[in-house]
Design a protein around this motif. Sequence first.
Motif, PDB file in Angstrom:
ATOM      1  N   UNK A 255       0.831  -1.204   0.000  1.00 44.18           N
ATOM      2  CA  UNK A 255       0.000   0.000   0.000  1.00 44.18           C
ATOM      3  C   UNK A 255       0.864   1.251   0.000  1.00 44.18           C
ATOM      4  N   UNK A 256       1.878   1.269   0.836  1.00 45.42           N
ATOM      5  CA  UNK A 256       2.740   2.450   0.940  1.00 45.42           C
ATOM      6  C   UNK A 256       3.516   2.678  -0.355  1.00 45.42           C
ATOM      7  N   UNK A 257       3.937   1.591  -0.988  1.00 45.93           N
ATOM      8  CA  UNK A 257       4.780   1.712  -2.174  1.00 45.93           C
ATOM      9  C   UNK A 257       3.996   2.024  -3.438  1.00 45.93           C
ATOM     10  N   UNK A 258       2.744   1.564  -3.516  1.00 45.40           N
ATOM     11  CA  UNK A 258       2.011   1.644  -4.779  1.00 45.40           C
ATOM     12  C   UNK A 258       0.662   2.343  -4.686  1.00 45.40           C
ATOM     13  N   UNK A 259       0.148   2.583  -3.482  1.00 44.28           N
ATOM     14  CA  UNK A 259      -1.195   3.121  -3.338  1.00 44.28           C
ATOM     15  C   UNK A 259      -2.264   2.085  -3.597  1.00 44.28           C
ATOM     16  N   UNK A 260      -1.902   0.824  -3.514  1.00 49.31           N
ATOM     17  CA  UNK A 260      -2.806  -0.268  -3.880  1.00 49.31           C
ATOM     18  C   UNK A 260      -2.495  -1.462  -2.986  1.00 49.31           C
ATOM     19  N   UNK A 261      -3.501  -2.321  -2.796  1.00 54.53           N
ATOM     20  CA  UNK A 261      -3.281  -3.557  -2.070  1.00 54.53           C
ATOM     21  C   UNK A 261      -4.168  -4.633  -2.661  1.00 54.53           C
ATOM     22  N   UNK A 262      -3.610  -5.812  -2.836  1.00 62.24           N
ATOM     23  CA  UNK A 262      -4.373  -6.935  -3.373  1.00 62.24           C
ATOM     24  C   UNK A 262      -5.617  -7.176  -2.523  1.00 62.24           C
ATOM     25  N   UNK A 263      -6.742  -7.490  -3.158  1.00 58.43           N
ATOM     26  CA  UNK A 263      -8.023  -7.558  -2.460  1.00 58.43           C
ATOM     27  C   UNK A 263      -8.039  -8.583  -1.331  1.00 58.43           C
ATOM     28  N   UNK A 264      -7.512  -9.780  -1.554  1.00 57.31           N
ATOM     29  CA  UNK A 264      -7.480 -10.793  -0.493  1.00 57.31           C
ATOM     30  C   UNK A 264      -6.687 -10.277   0.697  1.00 57.31           C
ATOM     31  N   UNK A 265      -5.593  -9.600   0.435  1.00 54.34           N
ATOM     32  CA  UNK A 265      -4.754  -9.075   1.510  1.00 54.34           C
ATOM     33  C   UNK A 265      -5.459  -7.923   2.218  1.00 54.34           C
ATOM     34  N   UNK A 266      -6.234  -7.129   1.485  1.00 62.57           N
ATOM     35  CA  UNK A 266      -7.015  -6.063   2.133  1.00 62.57           C
ATOM     36  C   UNK A 266      -7.944  -6.659   3.183  1.00 62.57           C
ATOM     37  N   UNK A 267      -8.590  -7.771   2.847  1.00 62.50           N
ATOM     38  CA  UNK A 267      -9.497  -8.398   3.805  1.00 62.50           C
ATOM     39  C   UNK A 267      -8.753  -8.847   5.051  1.00 62.50           C
ATOM     40  N   UNK A 268      -7.576  -9.420   4.858  1.00 62.51           N
ATOM     41  CA  UNK A 268      -6.783  -9.884   6.000  1.00 62.51           C
ATOM     42  C   UNK A 268      -6.326  -8.698   6.847  1.00 62.51           C
ATOM     43  N   UNK A 269      -5.858  -7.634   6.196  1.00 64.19           N
ATOM     44  CA  UNK A 269      -5.372  -6.458   6.923  1.00 64.19           C
ATOM     45  C   UNK A 269      -6.486  -5.751   7.677  1.00 64.19           C
ATOM     46  N   UNK A 270      -7.663  -5.633   7.065  1.00 62.13           N
ATOM     47  CA  UNK A 270      -8.768  -4.954   7.732  1.00 62.13           C
ATOM     48  C   UNK A 270      -9.333  -5.798   8.869  1.00 62.13           C
ATOM     49  N   UNK A 271      -9.380  -7.108   8.671  1.00 62.65           N
ATOM     50  CA  UNK A 271      -9.823  -7.993   9.752  1.00 62.65           C
ATOM     51  C   UNK A 271      -8.861  -7.908  10.932  1.00 62.65           C
ATOM     52  N   UNK A 272      -7.567  -7.914  10.641  1.00 55.14           N
ATOM     53  CA  UNK A 272      -6.551  -7.826  11.696  1.00 55.14           C
ATOM     54  C   UNK A 272      -6.717  -6.524  12.480  1.00 55.14           C
ATOM     55  N   UNK A 273      -6.946  -5.431  11.775  1.00 52.95           N
ATOM     56  CA  UNK A 273      -7.074  -4.124  12.409  1.00 52.95           C
ATOM     57  C   UNK A 273      -8.281  -4.081  13.333  1.00 52.95           C
ATOM     58  N   UNK A 274      -9.428  -4.554  12.848  1.00 52.13           N
ATOM     59  CA  UNK A 274     -10.665  -4.414  13.621  1.00 52.13           C
ATOM     60  C   UNK A 274     -10.848  -5.500  14.671  1.00 52.13           C
ATOM     61  N   UNK A 275     -10.267  -6.679  14.454  1.00 58.28           N
ATOM     62  CA  UNK A 275     -10.530  -7.799  15.361  1.00 58.28           C
ATOM     63  C   UNK A 275      -9.316  -8.188  16.194  1.00 58.28           C
ATOM     64  N   UNK A 276      -8.170  -8.404  15.578  1.00 60.70           N
ATOM     65  CA  UNK A 276      -6.975  -8.697  16.373  1.00 60.70           C
ATOM     66  C   UNK A 276      -6.583  -7.514  17.260  1.00 60.70           C
ATOM     67  N   UNK A 277      -6.695  -6.292  16.693  1.00 58.63           N
ATOM     68  CA  UNK A 277      -6.250  -5.102  17.423  1.00 58.63           C
ATOM     69  C   UNK A 277      -7.390  -4.333  18.072  1.00 58.63           C
ATOM     70  N   UNK A 278      -8.635  -4.708  17.766  1.00 58.70           N
ATOM     71  CA  UNK A 278      -9.827  -4.048  18.311  1.00 58.70           C
ATOM     72  C   UNK A 278      -9.837  -2.541  18.068  1.00 58.70           C
TER      73      UNK A 278
END
Length: 370
Positions: A255-278
């Motif tokens: 994301x930082x390098x390209x302004x983009x993130x693969x969709x499957x990885x977006x789901x993992x990153x957003x889940x981690x943010x909202x659920x692992x990190x609350x």
Amino acid sequence: MIEVTFHNNLRVMDNAVFASAMRKATVIAVAQTPSLETAQDIFRYLQLQRLHKELAMLGVPLVLRDEVEEDAASLLYDSSELTTKQGTPYKMFTPFYKACRQQKVRELIAKPAPQKAPYETEFPQLALPQWAQKLADVWSQDVREVVEGFAVEYYGLGRDFPSTNAVSRLSPYLAVGAVSPVQLYQRFGHNASFIRQLIWRDFAYYTQRYYPTLASEPLREQFAKFPYQRDVAIQRVWQRGETGYPLVDAGMHELYATGYMHNRVRMVCTSFFTKHLLQPWQDGLHYFATHLVDYDEASNALNWQWVAGTGVDASPYFRVFNPTIQQKKFEADAYVAKWLPADYTAQPIVDHKTARERALRAYETIKGEN
């Protein structure tokens, strides 16, 4: 003389307002001067440079102004009157998808004939901030190159595998209207998997029309009382890609390098943010809004609420992605190796099992709320 605004429809092909105006009178195109503060601002500026050249060939000048009224984004279907049999808005995607597929996609609108000889004019050259140059190097100005390079036959089976080249990378161009969904339908309409994703985008706009606070308030009202534990320091660790979970961190580096993130990885990153990190999904949404070249308010909000379990047709809250299993299941080792720095040594900031149990306990506190 007619002024035509270009904001969410930065194209001369399949542009109804522009084509109609060109038939009636001399046209001047106007667009808003990008602020160059976000990743999408940079992408929009690059697309305006391309649009300026295309308009000039039609004898149309492009004028940048400090502020213009936004035009409406193009969608694949007209869903303005679609409702359930009970007359209520669709809250589940699959019935909405089926209802859309019962309609015809409108005809493609041809590029208008030139109003005079090619128009010679200088396009304002804005000084890109240093951090933005990498985005200019990554993204082609010409969406036709991206369309030609998209092998849609691999999309259905490959779109979830970050290490493969199966996604279209067309979302930034859709976000600013450099290409329309109808143009993509004309080219890729035979591929149901791809068209389904275009209709998911329609569903985001449909949902936002009925729920204007989609980007700020949970659609499942009980989540207004969810005990998130906002922590700016822990959010920065996530933003820097230093959580100790390689797939999450690789996504944030992409994301930082390209302004983009693969969709499957977006789901993992957003889940981690909202659920692992609350952390509150709204905070993550705002970060993506700043850093994504394909930022789209409706789609971004719908997707964050989907992963966080707070929206319509949302993923169940108890579905907590395990980043390690996701990396293995979707064969993402090559993706991880590509985007993580060579000196990456981050250790997990939370234990998956412990974080999952904490998230589920938090959910239990609002589970019975209406």
